[in-house]
Design an enzyme around this catalytic site. Sequence first.
Site, mmCIF file in Angstrom:
data_model
loop_
_atom_site.group_PDB
_atom_site.id
_atom_site.type_symbol
_atom_site.label_atom_id
_atom_site.label_comp_id
_atom_site.label_asym_id
_atom_site.label_seq_id
_atom_site.Cartn_x
_atom_site.Cartn_y
_atom_site.Cartn_z
ATOM 1 N N ASN A 134 6.665 -49.686 6.916
ATOM 2 C CA ASN A 134 7.422 -50.618 7.242
ATOM 3 C C ASN A 134 8.220 -50.377 8.578
ATOM 4 O OD1 ASN A 134 8.854 -53.248 6.851
ATOM 5 N ND2 ASN A 134 10.529 -52.041 6.204
ATOM 6 N N ASP A 169 9.953 -65.450 13.116
ATOM 7 C CA ASP A 169 10.553 -65.240 11.816
ATOM 8 C C ASP A 169 11.279 -66.274 11.163
ATOM 9 O OD1 ASP A 169 10.547 -63.041 9.791
ATOM 10 O OD2 ASP A 169 12.642 -62.698 10.179
ATOM 11 N N ARG A 183 14.123 -53.692 3.209
ATOM 12 C CA ARG A 183 15.280 -54.397 2.746
ATOM 13 C C ARG A 183 15.092 -54.013 0.942
ATOM 14 N NH1 ARG A 183 13.640 -58.850 1.630
ATOM 15 N NH2 ARG A 183 11.376 -58.886 2.634
ATOM 16 N N CYS A 218 3.176 -60.530 6.359
ATOM 17 C CA CYS A 218 1.904 -61.327 5.992
ATOM 18 C C CYS A 218 1.463 -61.974 7.235
ATOM 19 C CB CYS A 218 2.189 -62.138 4.928
ATOM 20 S SG CYS A 218 2.308 -61.429 3.412
ATOM 21 N N GLY A 219 1.729 -61.953 8.333
ATOM 22 C CA GLY A 219 1.277 -62.324 9.573
ATOM 23 C C GLY A 219 1.760 -63.211 10.441
ATOM 24 N N LYS A 220 3.121 -63.365 10.271
ATOM 25 C CA LYS A 220 4.001 -64.352 11.422
ATOM 26 C C LYS A 220 3.988 -63.952 12.661
ATOM 27 C CE LYS A 220 7.677 -64.314 8.681
ATOM 28 N NZ LYS A 220 7.044 -63.560 7.804
ATOM 29 N N HIS A 229 11.959 -69.490 6.688
ATOM 30 C CA HIS A 229 11.338 -68.124 7.225
ATOM 31 C C HIS A 229 9.945 -68.309 7.814
ATOM 32 C CE1 HIS A 229 9.876 -63.861 5.469
ATOM 33 N NE2 HIS A 229 10.349 -63.661 6.881
ATOM 34 N N TYR A 267 19.274 -50.137 7.413
ATOM 35 C CA TYR A 267 17.761 -50.502 7.835
ATOM 36 C C TYR A 267 17.895 -52.199 7.934
ATOM 37 C CZ TYR A 267 12.901 -49.593 8.892
ATOM 38 O OH TYR A 267 11.737 -49.442 9.379
ATOM 39 N N ASN A 294 -7.838 -67.064 13.804
ATOM 40 C CA ASN A 294 -7.090 -67.965 13.083
ATOM 41 C C ASN A 294 -6.724 -69.278 13.946
ATOM 42 O OD1 ASN A 294 -6.599 -66.150 10.915
ATOM 43 N ND2 ASN A 294 -4.889 -65.296 11.747
ATOM 44 N N ARG A 338 9.283 -50.428 12.232
ATOM 45 C CA ARG A 338 9.403 -51.650 13.083
ATOM 46 C C ARG A 338 9.649 -51.399 14.614
ATOM 47 N NH1 ARG A 338 9.488 -56.824 9.954
ATOM 48 N NH2 ARG A 338 9.078 -56.207 7.905
ATOM 49 N N SER A 377 7.177 -61.707 4.072
ATOM 50 C CA SER A 377 7.304 -60.572 4.755
ATOM 51 C C SER A 377 6.137 -59.822 5.038
ATOM 52 C CB SER A 377 8.501 -59.523 4.240
ATOM 53 O OG SER A 377 9.628 -60.559 4.285
ATOM 54 N N LYS A 385 18.396 -61.939 8.014
ATOM 55 C CA LYS A 385 18.112 -62.627 6.805
ATOM 56 C C LYS A 385 19.454 -63.159 6.052
ATOM 57 C CE LYS A 385 14.090 -61.438 7.536
ATOM 58 N NZ LYS A 385 12.684 -62.307 7.566
ATOM 59 N N ARG A 417 -0.839 -63.703 1.035
ATOM 60 C CA ARG A 417 -1.757 -62.633 0.904
ATOM 61 C C ARG A 417 -2.464 -62.582 -0.248
ATOM 62 N NH1 ARG A 417 -1.976 -57.625 3.794
ATOM 63 N NH2 ARG A 417 -0.411 -58.022 5.435
ATOM 64 N N GLY A 433 -6.791 -63.833 16.252
ATOM 65 C CA GLY A 433 -7.072 -64.395 17.261
ATOM 66 C C GLY A 433 -7.976 -65.587 16.648
ATOM 67 N N GLY A 444 16.993 -55.881 7.831
ATOM 68 C CA GLY A 444 17.609 -56.994 6.966
ATOM 69 C C GLY A 444 18.637 -56.648 6.189
HETATM 70 P P1 GTP Z 1 8.145 -59.679 8.603
HETATM 71 O O1 GTP Z 1 8.532 -59.338 9.971
HETATM 72 O O2 GTP Z 1 8.289 -58.801 7.461
HETATM 73 O O3 GTP Z 1 8.594 -61.216 8.191
HETATM 74 O O4 GTP Z 1 6.500 -60.186 8.796
HETATM 75 P P2 GTP Z 1 5.346 -60.898 9.421
HETATM 76 O O5 GTP Z 1 5.046 -62.077 8.565
HETATM 77 O O6 GTP Z 1 5.870 -61.057 11.125
HETATM 78 O O7 GTP Z 1 4.130 -59.910 9.382
HETATM 79 P P3 GTP Z 1 3.189 -59.501 10.615
HETATM 80 O O8 GTP Z 1 2.763 -60.495 11.348
HETATM 81 O O9 GTP Z 1 4.031 -58.265 11.296
HETATM 82 O O10 GTP Z 1 2.036 -58.762 10.063
HETATM 83 C C1 GTP Z 1 2.050 -57.705 9.012
HETATM 84 C C2 GTP Z 1 0.609 -57.121 8.726
HETATM 85 O O11 GTP Z 1 -0.196 -58.072 8.479
HETATM 86 C C3 GTP Z 1 0.007 -56.127 9.810
HETATM 87 O O12 GTP Z 1 -0.455 -55.016 9.089
HETATM 88 C C4 GTP Z 1 -1.161 -57.263 10.404
HETATM 89 O O13 GTP Z 1 -1.979 -56.383 11.002
HETATM 90 C C5 GTP Z 1 -1.502 -57.831 9.228
HETATM 91 N N1 GTP Z 1 -2.133 -59.212 9.769
HETATM 92 C C6 GTP Z 1 -1.394 -60.123 10.550
HETATM 93 N N2 GTP Z 1 -2.380 -60.985 10.757
HETATM 94 C C7 GTP Z 1 -3.723 -60.869 10.077
HETATM 95 C C8 GTP Z 1 -4.818 -61.523 9.961
HETATM 96 O O14 GTP Z 1 -4.738 -62.656 10.383
HETATM 97 N N3 GTP Z 1 -5.625 -61.011 8.987
HETATM 98 C C9 GTP Z 1 -5.489 -59.818 8.547
HETATM 99 N N4 GTP Z 1 -6.592 -59.277 7.600
HETATM 100 N N5 GTP Z 1 -4.337 -59.085 8.849
HETATM 101 C C10 GTP Z 1 -3.306 -59.588 9.506
HETATM 102 C C1 SPV Z 2 11.180 -59.149 6.597
HETATM 103 O O1 SPV Z 2 11.358 -58.369 5.517
HETATM 104 O O2 SPV Z 2 10.942 -60.440 6.371
HETATM 105 C C2 SPV Z 2 11.397 -58.931 7.964
HETATM 106 C C3 SPV Z 2 12.197 -57.704 8.219
HETATM 107 O O3 SPV Z 2 11.474 -59.901 8.756
HETATM 108 S S1 SPV Z 2 13.671 -57.550 7.774
HETATM 109 O O4 SPV Z 2 14.504 -57.905 8.972
HETATM 110 O O5 SPV Z 2 14.162 -56.087 7.532
HETATM 111 O O6 SPV Z 2 14.125 -58.184 6.547
HETATM 112 MN MN MN Z 3 10.864 -61.716 7.991
#
Ligand code: GTP
Ligand code: SPV
Ligand code: MN
Length: 602
Positions: free
Chosen positions: A380, A290, A73, A267-269, A243, A214, A510, A382, A265, A223, A413, A508, A216
């Site tokens: 990034n 998401d 994005r 950060c772990g969703k 979000h 690309y 968490n 995907r 984004s 988004k 984060r 896990g 979003g």
């Molecule tokens: P968007 O799709 O961009 O909105 O992101 P998202 O929030 O779904 O992020 P996603 O779960 O894909 O996490 C992205 C990164 O965070 C990856 O590199 C993961 O390995 C890392 N991550 C996710 N959960 C944890 C956690 O509990 N601890 C740590 N240290 N890293 C984590």
């Molecule tokens: C984000 O960046 O929060 C995403 C990926 O979920 S994108 O759809 O490219 O925005």
């Molecule tokens: Mn997102």
Amino acid sequence: MDSIQPSVQHSGLIQWVEEAARMCQPADIHWCDGSKAEYDRLMAGMVESGAATELSQQPNSYLFRSDASDVARVEDRTYISHPDRDDAGPTNNWMDPEGLKKRMRELYEGCMAGRTMYVIPFSMGPIDSPIARIGIEITDSPYVVCNMHIMTRVGTVVMDRLGTDGEFIPCLHSVGAPLAPGQEDVTWPCAPMEEKYISHFPRENLIWSHGSGYGGNALLGKKCLALRIASNMARREGWMAEHMLILRLISPEGRRYHIAAAFPSACGKTNLAMLQPTISGWSCECIGDDIAWMQIGPNGRLRAINPESGFFGVAPGTSYDSNPMAMDMLHGNCIYTNCALTDDGDVWWEGKTDQPPAHAVDWKGGDWTPSNGTPAAHPNARFTAPASQCPVISPDWEDPEGVPIDIFVFGGRRSHVAPLVVQALNWDHGVFLGATAASETTAANIGSVGNLRYDPFAMLPFCGYNMGDYFSHWLNMGDRLGGKAPLIFRVNWFRLGLDGQWLWPGFGENSRVLKWMCERFDDQSGAVESPVGYLPRVQDLDLDGLELPTGDMEELLRIDIPAWTQEVEDVRRHLIRFGDRLPARLAAQLAAHEERLKAAGK
Ligand code: GTP
Ligand code: SPV
Ligand code: MN
């Protein structure tokens, strides 16, 4: 050019498509029906042109490599175009609608020359859900069409639903790379940065995107529609577009808790949404990873749907250790973007396996070996995967009424200061925790990575109006929900120890933190009141079977009063940016926060 299928009876839609065609001048127009045959035909065309590589190790799966300039994005090029600049607020880029449209019309003029214009009718949300909304995306990218097939519900059922005069959200997209007669196409067409515009006209429910193919920027249901435009609709109509992931946690006794969590984004969703609890007897079902659309239901509780039908997830870091359910989901029928290609015809990314392949083709299409010293997959990179393939997808994930939300979680984060978990003292304090959430930036946006910034409610890049008014909307929703409002928590999985390693094992594990939240919901678990909210004591968390170095747990839950006090000025600067749009109740929360820290520091 025969632009309109005889079966299309919606005059507003016909008019809009004809207008777009006059402006963009495509060679051809194709109305998408969402069928597998359509998907297969488009993919075959892209394989033939060299845009896609078919994977030999996964059925019906394809790898794409983007242009090196078009990998995420672009927040710098994203505009929220209300007539009045103050309605976009201090956190959004703004241009006046007329000026922005004039500039974009120049770019759109003839922009689809030599290409097919695809018209994609799609539904965000199960087609029969009262919360669902219909969008129509016009695009000149067959890659976008195939991704939309997975990420949204596309096709003739949507057209049937729309009828002759149904409401739809027009989403115009072009990669901005017209082809002159005889000109050969590139594998990933896009426009230079200064011609990229991701524009939103909330007053008209209109989206115009130009220049990027690309994520979003281009899959406009996600988004652009489901967050930026929908947040405006939600505010007007009294609901919420967030979000957030949605999950169901089930206790050993079979009690179900529904949790919606907002993390910025990357950060772990996705990871939390597909959680495999490490605590015995607990299980998790995924509803969304998401976006959550939430309305107050007939019994006064907040009900959430996932408006999407697929996952557009971060590939790097996804492994059988971190997210086994995602790994099991990625067995076929997937699109991969900017991953590495192994010699045996599979995809690879950093962290997928401990041992990297001896040789691969990297995301730029070049030869790669571990000694290159560059990442094989883009940070990034995907995957696009159908939600139905997730082994822990909830049987109720398409319930048109949605699931009742018990718990909200905000996160980010943060290497320092922010504890593992804290519970808001009440709704207003929870809104304060959401409004003041900060997070280190990631590769999900084009820009610097690792910079701490305030990202209120993980909506900084996605709130389609003045963020101060958004805070007020949250306060109003709380007032309406009253005693049925979800509890609010804030978490941080990313605190570092002195050795620079993550203190908390995450993933896990968490589940231990979520279990405490559920027990708080049921008044079954203890906590202490701290200046920043209710904190679990170490003994309040189920740490059975978790071996952490001595002192780490205490450190994860430590509130560093001087550090928090030092941050108060940053928080104030962040909030006063909203001027008279900052709700007085949040200003009062800041004052109370400061008071509590003062008292604790004495
Ligand atoms: P968007 O799709 O961009 O909105 O992101 P998202 O929030 O779904 O992020 P996603 O779960 O894909 O996490 C992205 C990164 O965070 C990856 O590199 C993961 O390995 C890392 N991550 C996710 N959960 C944890 C956690 O509990 N601890 C740590 N240290 N890293 C984590
Ligand atoms: C984000 O960046 O929060 C995403 C990926 O979920 S994108 O759809 O490219 O925005
Ligand atoms: Mn997102």
